[in-house]
Scaffold this active site. Structure first.
Site, PDB file in Angstrom:
ATOM      1  N   ASP A  24     -16.188  70.042   7.660  1.00  0.00           N
ATOM      2  CA  ASP A  24     -16.750  70.948   6.661  1.00  0.00           C
ATOM      3  C   ASP A  24     -18.226  70.624   6.421  1.00  0.00           C
ATOM      4  O   ASP A  24     -18.668  69.504   6.680  1.00  0.00           O
ATOM      5  CB  ASP A  24     -15.941  70.801   5.361  1.00  0.00           C
ATOM      6  CG  ASP A  24     -16.202  71.947   4.391  1.00  0.00           C
ATOM      7  OD1 ASP A  24     -16.739  73.002   4.816  1.00  0.00           O
ATOM      8  OD2 ASP A  24     -15.879  71.790   3.205  1.00  0.00           O
ATOM      9  N   ASN A  26     -21.049  72.523   7.501  1.00  0.00           N
ATOM     10  CA  ASN A  26     -22.075  72.980   8.449  1.00  0.00           C
ATOM     11  C   ASN A  26     -23.087  73.887   7.744  1.00  0.00           C
ATOM     12  O   ASN A  26     -24.300  73.773   7.952  1.00  0.00           O
ATOM     13  CB  ASN A  26     -21.446  73.769   9.599  1.00  0.00           C
ATOM     14  CG  ASN A  26     -20.577  72.922  10.491  1.00  0.00           C
ATOM     15  OD1 ASN A  26     -20.578  71.704  10.382  1.00  0.00           O
ATOM     16  ND2 ASN A  26     -19.827  73.552  11.371  1.00  0.00           N
ATOM     17  N   TRP A  29     -25.332  71.926   5.356  1.00  0.00           N
ATOM     18  CA  TRP A  29     -26.298  71.123   6.116  1.00  0.00           C
ATOM     19  C   TRP A  29     -27.501  72.007   6.480  1.00  0.00           C
ATOM     20  O   TRP A  29     -28.652  71.601   6.335  1.00  0.00           O
ATOM     21  CB  TRP A  29     -25.639  70.582   7.381  1.00  0.00           C
ATOM     22  CG  TRP A  29     -26.549  69.770   8.256  1.00  0.00           C
ATOM     23  CD1 TRP A  29     -26.793  68.429   8.169  1.00  0.00           C
ATOM     24  CD2 TRP A  29     -27.370  70.273   9.322  1.00  0.00           C
ATOM     25  NE1 TRP A  29     -27.710  68.051   9.122  1.00  0.00           N
ATOM     26  CE2 TRP A  29     -28.075  69.165   9.842  1.00  0.00           C
ATOM     27  CE3 TRP A  29     -27.580  71.531   9.889  1.00  0.00           C
ATOM     28  CZ2 TRP A  29     -28.976  69.284  10.902  1.00  0.00           C
ATOM     29  CZ3 TRP A  29     -28.474  71.645  10.946  1.00  0.00           C
ATOM     30  CH2 TRP A  29     -29.164  70.528  11.444  1.00  0.00           C
ATOM     31  N   SER A  69     -10.260  78.491  11.185  1.00  0.00           N
ATOM     32  CA  SER A  69      -8.985  78.754  10.512  1.00  0.00           C
ATOM     33  C   SER A  69      -8.641  80.244  10.561  1.00  0.00           C
ATOM     34  O   SER A  69      -9.521  81.082  10.808  1.00  0.00           O
ATOM     35  CB  SER A  69      -9.059  78.295   9.053  1.00  0.00           C
ATOM     36  OG  SER A  69      -9.877  79.171   8.316  1.00  0.00           O
ATOM     37  N   GLU A  71      -8.161  81.930   8.081  1.00  0.00           N
ATOM     38  CA  GLU A  71      -8.948  82.508   6.985  1.00  0.00           C
ATOM     39  C   GLU A  71     -10.413  82.739   7.388  1.00  0.00           C
ATOM     40  O   GLU A  71     -11.093  83.591   6.818  1.00  0.00           O
ATOM     41  CB  GLU A  71      -8.913  81.583   5.750  1.00  0.00           C
ATOM     42  CG  GLU A  71      -7.568  81.514   5.043  1.00  0.00           C
ATOM     43  CD  GLU A  71      -6.558  80.558   5.707  1.00  0.00           C
ATOM     44  OE1 GLU A  71      -6.969  79.737   6.555  1.00  0.00           O
ATOM     45  OE2 GLU A  71      -5.359  80.653   5.385  1.00  0.00           O
ATOM     46  N   ASN A  72     -10.908  81.986   8.377  1.00  0.00           N
ATOM     47  CA  ASN A  72     -12.315  82.124   8.787  1.00  0.00           C
ATOM     48  C   ASN A  72     -12.641  83.494   9.375  1.00  0.00           C
ATOM     49  O   ASN A  72     -13.809  83.885   9.435  1.00  0.00           O
ATOM     50  CB  ASN A  72     -12.712  81.029   9.794  1.00  0.00           C
ATOM     51  CG  ASN A  72     -12.870  79.663   9.180  1.00  0.00           C
ATOM     52  OD1 ASN A  72     -12.721  78.643   9.856  1.00  0.00           O
ATOM     53  ND2 ASN A  72     -13.180  79.586   7.889  1.00  0.00           N
ATOM     54  N   TRP A  73     -11.620  84.281   9.776  1.00  0.00           N
ATOM     55  CA  TRP A  73     -11.902  85.638  10.282  1.00  0.00           C
ATOM     56  C   TRP A  73     -12.516  86.506   9.183  1.00  0.00           C
ATOM     57  O   TRP A  73     -13.119  87.536   9.473  1.00  0.00           O
ATOM     58  CB  TRP A  73     -10.628  86.310  10.798  1.00  0.00           C
ATOM     59  CG  TRP A  73     -10.034  85.681  12.030  1.00  0.00           C
ATOM     60  CD1 TRP A  73      -8.863  84.994  12.109  1.00  0.00           C
ATOM     61  CD2 TRP A  73     -10.576  85.684  13.358  1.00  0.00           C
ATOM     62  NE1 TRP A  73      -8.638  84.560  13.400  1.00  0.00           N
ATOM     63  CE2 TRP A  73      -9.673  84.972  14.187  1.00  0.00           C
ATOM     64  CE3 TRP A  73     -11.750  86.202  13.939  1.00  0.00           C
ATOM     65  CZ2 TRP A  73      -9.882  84.773  15.553  1.00  0.00           C
ATOM     66  CZ3 TRP A  73     -11.960  86.002  15.307  1.00  0.00           C
ATOM     67  CH2 TRP A  73     -11.042  85.308  16.086  1.00  0.00           C
ATOM     68  N   ARG A  75     -15.025  85.768   7.384  1.00  0.00           N
ATOM     69  CA  ARG A  75     -16.487  85.541   7.283  1.00  0.00           C
ATOM     70  C   ARG A  75     -17.248  86.727   7.877  1.00  0.00           C
ATOM     71  O   ARG A  75     -16.693  87.510   8.655  1.00  0.00           O
ATOM     72  CB  ARG A  75     -16.851  84.256   8.017  1.00  0.00           C
ATOM     73  CG  ARG A  75     -16.270  83.059   7.310  1.00  0.00           C
ATOM     74  CD  ARG A  75     -16.904  81.786   7.754  1.00  0.00           C
ATOM     75  NE  ARG A  75     -16.379  80.711   6.920  1.00  0.00           N
ATOM     76  CZ  ARG A  75     -16.914  79.507   6.824  1.00  0.00           C
ATOM     77  NH1 ARG A  75     -17.988  79.194   7.507  1.00  0.00           N
ATOM     78  NH2 ARG A  75     -16.380  78.603   6.037  1.00  0.00           N
ATOM     79  N   SER A 200      -6.984  72.770   2.614  1.00  0.00           N
ATOM     80  CA  SER A 200      -7.353  74.042   3.245  1.00  0.00           C
ATOM     81  C   SER A 200      -6.375  74.497   4.335  1.00  0.00           C
ATOM     82  O   SER A 200      -6.787  74.901   5.418  1.00  0.00           O
ATOM     83  CB  SER A 200      -8.775  73.967   3.813  1.00  0.00           C
ATOM     84  OG  SER A 200      -9.687  73.661   2.797  1.00  0.00           O
ATOM     85  N   GLU A 211      -2.920  59.143   5.809  1.00  0.00           N
ATOM     86  CA  GLU A 211      -3.885  58.576   4.863  1.00  0.00           C
ATOM     87  C   GLU A 211      -5.109  59.488   4.826  1.00  0.00           C
ATOM     88  O   GLU A 211      -5.542  59.994   5.867  1.00  0.00           O
ATOM     89  CB  GLU A 211      -4.299  57.168   5.316  1.00  0.00           C
ATOM     90  CG  GLU A 211      -3.170  56.163   5.292  1.00  0.00           C
ATOM     91  CD  GLU A 211      -2.692  55.856   3.876  1.00  0.00           C
ATOM     92  OE1 GLU A 211      -3.536  55.780   2.962  1.00  0.00           O
ATOM     93  OE2 GLU A 211      -1.462  55.710   3.690  1.00  0.00           O
TER      94      GLU A 211
END
Ligand code: FPP
Length: 258
Positions: A24, A26, A29, A69, A71-73, A75, A200, A211
């Site tokens: 996560d 990008n 940044w 993901s 869900e990223n479609w 965007r 997510s 962990e």
């Protein structure tokens, strides 16, 4: 197959054989540098390369990266197109690095959703690296854990109706057999970059006892040093899988986990 050497660091505790990463930050940044968001994704590829190579050289068994993901479609379409172009380029350009490092590529998710050229290059890279016996690099693409579980339940019901699966026999192992990639062991360590404390929709079944390590660093800056911090932190954890550990060393007693 390459002639790479495996050197595992001794951090005085267990080593995470199977690692998964939610890459996560990008966009953040890039925005911090007044660059377009997509340039953060491009820089993210350099981190993918460095982390893959480092993990392979330490003898990690599997590295699973959340690259796109379901869900990223949602965007904006220029960003989705850019990511698909990066993916297609990655599949071609990384072939020599994967071969040199003896890495086997496997992809999980609803891969039929991907553009035809990306899917073709991906299948070719999977095929090329199939015989590599080193680390398995799994890319989660058009992946969502609820989608994976829904797909598994649908196939189980189909098999139950046709008589191939006895509902009374269903247990954890048979559910696992219907997931996208039942052979790869569950992650020991799940890393998330860019500071958010959430999962997510990533590998919900598989991370039951992983962990967790959250790094504040955005993915394009997550490199060897940050990876080693995560691995060193894991080495200090005590895993109990719901049981009891009677002999927790005193210096690790503050890090007992459930
Ligand atoms: C999250 O950053 C990252 C993604 C949605 C995609 C990850 C993709 C890459 C690292 C590059 C492509 C990788 C491969 C293997 C081809 P974000 O955009 O959500 O960041 P933000 O939360 O700061 O906006």
């Amino acid at each position: 197959m390459g002639d790479h050497k495996i050197e595992r660091p001794d951090l005085g505790g267990p080593f995470p054989e199977n690692i998964a990463i939610i890459m996560d930050g990008n966009g953040r940044w890039a925005q911090k540098r007044k660059l377009r968001r997509v340039l953060g994704h491009r820089e993210g590829i350099a981190s993918v390369r460095e982390i893959t190579t480092e993990c392979a050289s330490m003898g990690v068994t599997s590295l699973t990266l959340y690259a796109f993901s379901v869900e990223n479609w949602k965007r904006p379409s220029p960003e989705v197109r850019f990511l698909m172009k990066l993916l297609t380029e990655f599949m071609v350009e990384e072939r020599p690095t994967l071969m040199e490092n003896d890495v086997q590529l496997r992809c999980i998710g609803r891969l039929d959703d991907l553009p035809a050229d990306a899917l073709r290059e991906l299948r070719e890279t999977e095929e090329l690296t199939r015989g590599n016996g080193g680390m398995r690099l799994r890319l989660a693409l058009s992946y969502g854990s609820r989608t994976e579980l829904g797909d598994a339940v649908r196939r189980m019901c189909t098999d139950a109706v046709s008589g191939g699966l006895d509902p009374e026999s269903i247990d954890e192992d048979s559910i696992r057999a219907y997931l996208y990639d039942p052979e790869t062991p569950d992650p020991d360590l799940l890393i998330r970059t860019a500071g958010e404390m959430r999962i997510s929709n990533f590998l919900l079944w598989q991370i039951s006892y992983s962990e967790l390590f959250v790094s504040d660093v955005c993915w394009p800056e997550f490199r060897r040093k940050e990876l080693m911090e995560a691995i060193a932190c894991y080495a200090r954890r005590v895993r109990k899988f719901g049981g009891l550990v009677s002999d927790v060393p005193p210096d690790r007693s503050t890090e007992r986990t459930a």
